[in-house]
Write a protein that holds these residues in place. Structure first.
Motif, PDB file in Angstrom:
ATOM      1  N   TYR A  34     -45.969  21.273  92.479  1.00 26.94           N
ATOM      2  CA  TYR A  34     -47.144  20.788  93.193  1.00 26.94           C
ATOM      3  C   TYR A  34     -48.203  21.874  93.408  1.00 26.94           C
ATOM      4  O   TYR A  34     -49.139  21.678  94.187  1.00 26.94           O
ATOM      5  CB  TYR A  34     -46.727  20.189  94.542  1.00 26.94           C
ATOM      6  N   GLY A  35     -48.089  22.984  92.712  1.00 30.75           N
ATOM      7  CA  GLY A  35     -49.067  24.044  92.889  1.00 30.75           C
ATOM      8  C   GLY A  35     -49.281  24.846  91.620  1.00 30.75           C
ATOM      9  O   GLY A  35     -48.515  24.742  90.657  1.00 30.75           O
ATOM     10  N   GLY A  36     -50.343  25.642  91.618  1.00 35.53           N
ATOM     11  CA  GLY A  36     -50.624  26.503  90.472  1.00 35.53           C
ATOM     12  C   GLY A  36     -51.624  25.886  89.524  1.00 35.53           C
ATOM     13  O   GLY A  36     -52.842  25.991  89.726  1.00 35.53           O
ATOM     14  N   SER A  37     -51.151  25.221  88.501  1.00 39.63           N
ATOM     15  CA  SER A  37     -52.029  24.665  87.474  1.00 39.63           C
ATOM     16  C   SER A  37     -52.790  23.445  87.985  1.00 39.63           C
ATOM     17  O   SER A  37     -52.425  22.829  88.992  1.00 39.63           O
ATOM     18  CB  SER A  37     -51.202  24.257  86.252  1.00 39.63           C
ATOM     19  N   PHE A  38     -53.854  23.093  87.264  1.00 40.77           N
ATOM     20  CA  PHE A  38     -54.611  21.878  87.578  1.00 40.77           C
ATOM     21  C   PHE A  38     -53.682  20.666  87.582  1.00 40.77           C
ATOM     22  O   PHE A  38     -53.752  19.814  88.478  1.00 40.77           O
ATOM     23  CB  PHE A  38     -55.724  21.697  86.548  1.00 40.77           C
ATOM     24  N   GLU A  39     -52.813  20.581  86.590  1.00 39.54           N
ATOM     25  CA  GLU A  39     -51.889  19.445  86.491  1.00 39.54           C
ATOM     26  C   GLU A  39     -50.980  19.365  87.715  1.00 39.54           C
ATOM     27  O   GLU A  39     -50.726  18.268  88.246  1.00 39.54           O
ATOM     28  CB  GLU A  39     -51.044  19.548  85.220  1.00 39.54           C
ATOM     29  N   ASN A  40     -50.504  20.500  88.179  1.00 42.86           N
ATOM     30  CA  ASN A  40     -49.614  20.504  89.335  1.00 42.86           C
ATOM     31  C   ASN A  40     -50.368  20.204  90.629  1.00 42.86           C
ATOM     32  O   ASN A  40     -49.876  19.484  91.500  1.00 42.86           O
ATOM     33  CB  ASN A  40     -48.897  21.845  89.456  1.00 42.86           C
ATOM     34  N   ARG A  41     -51.570  20.752  90.776  1.00 40.95           N
ATOM     35  CA  ARG A  41     -52.323  20.539  92.017  1.00 40.95           C
ATOM     36  C   ARG A  41     -52.805  19.092  92.155  1.00 40.95           C
ATOM     37  O   ARG A  41     -53.037  18.617  93.261  1.00 40.95           O
ATOM     38  CB  ARG A  41     -53.498  21.515  92.087  1.00 40.95           C
ATOM     39  N   THR A  42     -52.971  18.404  91.033  1.00 36.27           N
ATOM     40  CA  THR A  42     -53.395  17.003  91.088  1.00 36.27           C
ATOM     41  C   THR A  42     -52.208  16.032  91.133  1.00 36.27           C
ATOM     42  O   THR A  42     -52.414  14.815  91.260  1.00 36.27           O
ATOM     43  CB  THR A  42     -54.278  16.646  89.871  1.00 36.27           C
ATOM     44  N   ARG A  43     -51.011  16.561  91.072  1.00 35.36           N
ATOM     45  CA  ARG A  43     -49.818  15.699  90.982  1.00 35.36           C
ATOM     46  C   ARG A  43     -49.687  14.768  92.196  1.00 35.36           C
ATOM     47  O   ARG A  43     -49.471  13.568  92.050  1.00 35.36           O
ATOM     48  CB  ARG A  43     -48.560  16.554  90.841  1.00 35.36           C
ATOM     49  N   LEU A  44     -49.801  15.316  93.403  1.00 33.73           N
ATOM     50  CA  LEU A  44     -49.642  14.473  94.595  1.00 33.73           C
ATOM     51  C   LEU A  44     -50.686  13.364  94.617  1.00 33.73           C
ATOM     52  O   LEU A  44     -50.357  12.200  94.888  1.00 33.73           O
ATOM     53  CB  LEU A  44     -49.740  15.307  95.872  1.00 33.73           C
ATOM     54  N   ALA A  45     -51.937  13.700  94.346  1.00 39.24           N
ATOM     55  CA  ALA A  45     -52.987  12.688  94.375  1.00 39.24           C
ATOM     56  C   ALA A  45     -52.677  11.543  93.418  1.00 39.24           C
ATOM     57  O   ALA A  45     -52.813  10.360  93.778  1.00 39.24           O
ATOM     58  CB  ALA A  45     -54.330  13.324  94.016  1.00 39.24           C
ATOM     59  N   LEU A  46     -52.255  11.864  92.222  1.00 42.18           N
ATOM     60  CA  LEU A  46     -51.962  10.820  91.237  1.00 42.18           C
ATOM     61  C   LEU A  46     -50.712  10.037  91.611  1.00 42.18           C
ATOM     62  O   LEU A  46     -50.638   8.815  91.381  1.00 42.18           O
ATOM     63  CB  LEU A  46     -51.824  11.440  89.851  1.00 42.18           C
ATOM     64  N   GLU A  47     -49.731  10.707  92.212  1.00 40.04           N
ATOM     65  CA  GLU A  47     -48.539   9.989  92.663  1.00 40.04           C
ATOM     66  C   GLU A  47     -48.875   9.020  93.796  1.00 40.04           C
ATOM     67  O   GLU A  47     -48.345   7.902  93.854  1.00 40.04           O
ATOM     68  CB  GLU A  47     -47.463  10.984  93.104  1.00 40.04           C
ATOM     69  N   VAL A  48     -49.762   9.435  94.697  1.00 37.46           N
ATOM     70  CA  VAL A  48     -50.185   8.536  95.771  1.00 37.46           C
ATOM     71  C   VAL A  48     -50.958   7.354  95.196  1.00 37.46           C
ATOM     72  O   VAL A  48     -50.730   6.190  95.575  1.00 37.46           O
ATOM     73  CB  VAL A  48     -51.029   9.291  96.820  1.00 37.46           C
ATOM     74  N   VAL A  49     -51.869   7.622  94.279  1.00 37.34           N
ATOM     75  CA  VAL A  49     -52.628   6.536  93.651  1.00 37.34           C
ATOM     76  C   VAL A  49     -51.678   5.564  92.964  1.00 37.34           C
ATOM     77  O   VAL A  49     -51.812   4.328  93.098  1.00 37.34           O
ATOM     78  CB  VAL A  49     -53.653   7.099  92.651  1.00 37.34           C
ATOM     79  N   ASP A  50     -50.705   6.080  92.231  1.00 33.07           N
ATOM     80  CA  ASP A  50     -49.745   5.208  91.543  1.00 33.07           C
ATOM     81  C   ASP A  50     -48.960   4.367  92.541  1.00 33.07           C
ATOM     82  O   ASP A  50     -48.716   3.168  92.310  1.00 33.07           O
ATOM     83  CB  ASP A  50     -48.777   6.037  90.702  1.00 33.07           C
ATOM     84  N   ALA A  51     -48.550   4.987  93.660  1.00 31.61           N
ATOM     85  CA  ALA A  51     -47.763   4.264  94.664  1.00 31.61           C
ATOM     86  C   ALA A  51     -48.594   3.168  95.327  1.00 31.61           C
ATOM     87  O   ALA A  51     -48.099   2.060  95.574  1.00 31.61           O
ATOM     88  CB  ALA A  51     -47.239   5.244  95.713  1.00 31.61           C
ATOM     89  N   VAL A  52     -49.854   3.466  95.608  1.00 35.41           N
ATOM     90  CA  VAL A  52     -50.742   2.464  96.212  1.00 35.41           C
ATOM     91  C   VAL A  52     -51.056   1.363  95.207  1.00 35.41           C
ATOM     92  O   VAL A  52     -50.994   0.171  95.525  1.00 35.41           O
ATOM     93  CB  VAL A  52     -52.025   3.135  96.733  1.00 35.41           C
ATOM     94  N   ARG A  53     -51.381   1.758  93.986  1.00 32.02           N
ATOM     95  CA  ARG A  53     -51.722   0.759  92.963  1.00 32.02           C
ATOM     96  C   ARG A  53     -50.545  -0.179  92.700  1.00 32.02           C
ATOM     97  O   ARG A  53     -50.746  -1.371  92.420  1.00 32.02           O
ATOM     98  CB  ARG A  53     -52.109   1.497  91.684  1.00 32.02           C
ATOM     99  N   ALA A  54     -49.312   0.331  92.840  1.00 37.20           N
ATOM    100  CA  ALA A  54     -48.129  -0.483  92.575  1.00 37.20           C
ATOM    101  C   ALA A  54     -47.941  -1.599  93.594  1.00 37.20           C
ATOM    102  O   ALA A  54     -47.332  -2.630  93.287  1.00 37.20           O
ATOM    103  CB  ALA A  54     -46.883   0.409  92.554  1.00 37.20           C
ATOM    104  N   VAL A  55     -48.452  -1.416  94.813  1.00 43.74           N
ATOM    105  CA  VAL A  55     -48.289  -2.444  95.848  1.00 43.74           C
ATOM    106  C   VAL A  55     -49.579  -3.214  96.108  1.00 43.74           C
ATOM    107  O   VAL A  55     -49.568  -4.190  96.851  1.00 43.74           O
ATOM    108  CB  VAL A  55     -47.774  -1.832  97.176  1.00 43.74           C
ATOM    109  N   TRP A  56     -50.675  -2.753  95.509  1.00 43.49           N
ATOM    110  CA  TRP A  56     -51.975  -3.399  95.712  1.00 43.49           C
ATOM    111  C   TRP A  56     -52.171  -4.423  94.601  1.00 43.49           C
ATOM    112  O   TRP A  56     -51.835  -4.159  93.436  1.00 43.49           O
ATOM    113  CB  TRP A  56     -53.081  -2.356  95.688  1.00 43.49           C
TER     114      TRP A  56
END
Length: 359
Positions: free
Chosen positions: A203-225
């Motif tokens: 969850y830290g360091g690279s761009f991919e890692n720093r954006t991981r939480l945001a995308l996981e939250v979006v995926d979790a919200v999109r899955a129930v929306w």
């Protein structure tokens, strides 16, 4: 001649009657302690209801915490239980009954949690209901703020689930738009920026890692929306810290990913993550960031920030810089901004029959 500001706008199956939208702005007026902590009050009903009768197309309720420790202050709205949900149902229903689309912003304050209400003095809250904030890294927001507890991977995943749970409740309460709050130095924005995220794991360091939480939250919200209803994401397009923080280039790159993950519109703000930021605040100063995202990624955007005049808002849309405008402080000053703008631009917007002679 058509007026862009008062043209309907459709995202998925949802049509918003105009492009004058209310930005999420904390009211710090929820119940503070006991079983009703985080519950909306009559203040919220009157506040949001008056903007709906004022002709606003879409109202995004203020940052609503997905967990008790995710509140900015003890007086913030919450959506971690059904008592809170039922109080919000009344508001969502009233907005919809008056022609306004009800939306809600889901948030976790991260290291900026447990603070005073602004009118009681900025800084950490020190009352009995205070708590220790959490963050990606044990780095305080500013001088005088507590060092937050670094989140474990297990806790990060719990928070992702809390966003999904809150989205389910929002849907059940009658909201038709949900926005994930990733801006202004709150938890998701803290993970995005190298200024506040010093982690060395996934969850830290690279761009991919720093954006991981945001995308996981979006995926979790999109899955129930519902598939036919839109999901928004609010971002600070820059920390105003140069390469030491999150940048406009990062935002464009990230916006393309958000689009792939099912986000329908990017709500483009800036700043809020601390540090020696020099913010050139001026009318419409954040609009170029929104325009760049729209033009380079094709993701719809809403512009926000010192948009105060009807002709200014109309120009932003007519020039193709944004798909909608989010009105903040001006809508605190004028609950009927949308009706006033329609009158000034020679357009029409919805209004209750009781106000018909004032249009």
């Amino acid at each position: 001649m058509s007026v862009a500001l008062f043209e309907p706008y459709t995202l998925r199956s949802l049509t918003v009657p105009n492009r004058v939208w209310m930005a999420p702005m904390c009211q710090y007026s929820a119940e503070i302690t006991g079983p009703n902590a985080g519950v909306a009050t009559d203040w919220h009903f009157a506040h949001y209801g008056s903007r709906a009768t004022g002709g606003t197309g879409l109202i995004l309720l203020e940052a609503t915490a997905v967990a008790p420790e995710g509140r900015i202050s003890p007086a913030d709205l919450g959506l971690w239980n059904d008592t809170q949900k039922e109080a919000l149902r009344r508001i969502a229903g009233f907005l919809k009954s008056h022609g306004t689309v009800p939306g809600i912003q889901l948030a976790h304050a991260g290291r900026k949690a447990s603070t005073n209400r602004p009118w009681e003095g900025r800084g950490p809250y020190t009352g009995e209901a205070c708590w220790t904030p959490v963050a990606p890294s044990p780095v305080e927001f500013d001088e005088g703020y507590p060092v937050p507890t670094e989140l474990s991977v297990e806790r990060i995943r719990e928070i992702t689930g809390q966003f999904a749970d809150a989205a389910r409740r929002a849907l059940d309460a009658g909201f038709e738009v949900v926005e994930v709050h990733g801006a202004h130095g709150y938890l998701i924005g803290e993970f995005l920026s190298p200024h506040s995220n010093h982690r060395t794991d996934e969850y830290g360091g690279s761009f991919e890692n720093r954006t991981r939480l945001a995308l996981e939250v979006v995926d979790a919200v999109r899955a129930v929306w519902p598939e036919d209803l839109p999901v928004f994401f609010r971002i600070s397009a820059t920390d105003w810290l140069g390469d030491a923080g999150w940048t406009g280039d990062d935002t464009v790159r990230f916006a393309a990913l958000l689009r792939e993950h099912g986000v329908d519109l990017l709500d483009v703000s800036t700043g809020g993550n601390g540090g020696p930021a020099q913010i050139p605040a001026a009318p419409g100063f954040q609009v170029p960031f929104a325009s760049r995202v729209r033009n380079e990624t094709g993701l719809p955007v809403a512009a926000v920030g010192l948009i105060t005049e009807s002709d200014q808002a109309e120009r932003i849309l007519a020039d193709g810089e944004a798909d909608a405008v989010l009105i903040g402080r001006e809508m605190l000053r004028d609950a009927s901004f949308a009706r006033r703008a329609a009158r000034e631009l020679g357009a029409e917007t919805h209004a209750p029959s009781q106000y018909a002679w004032a249009i």
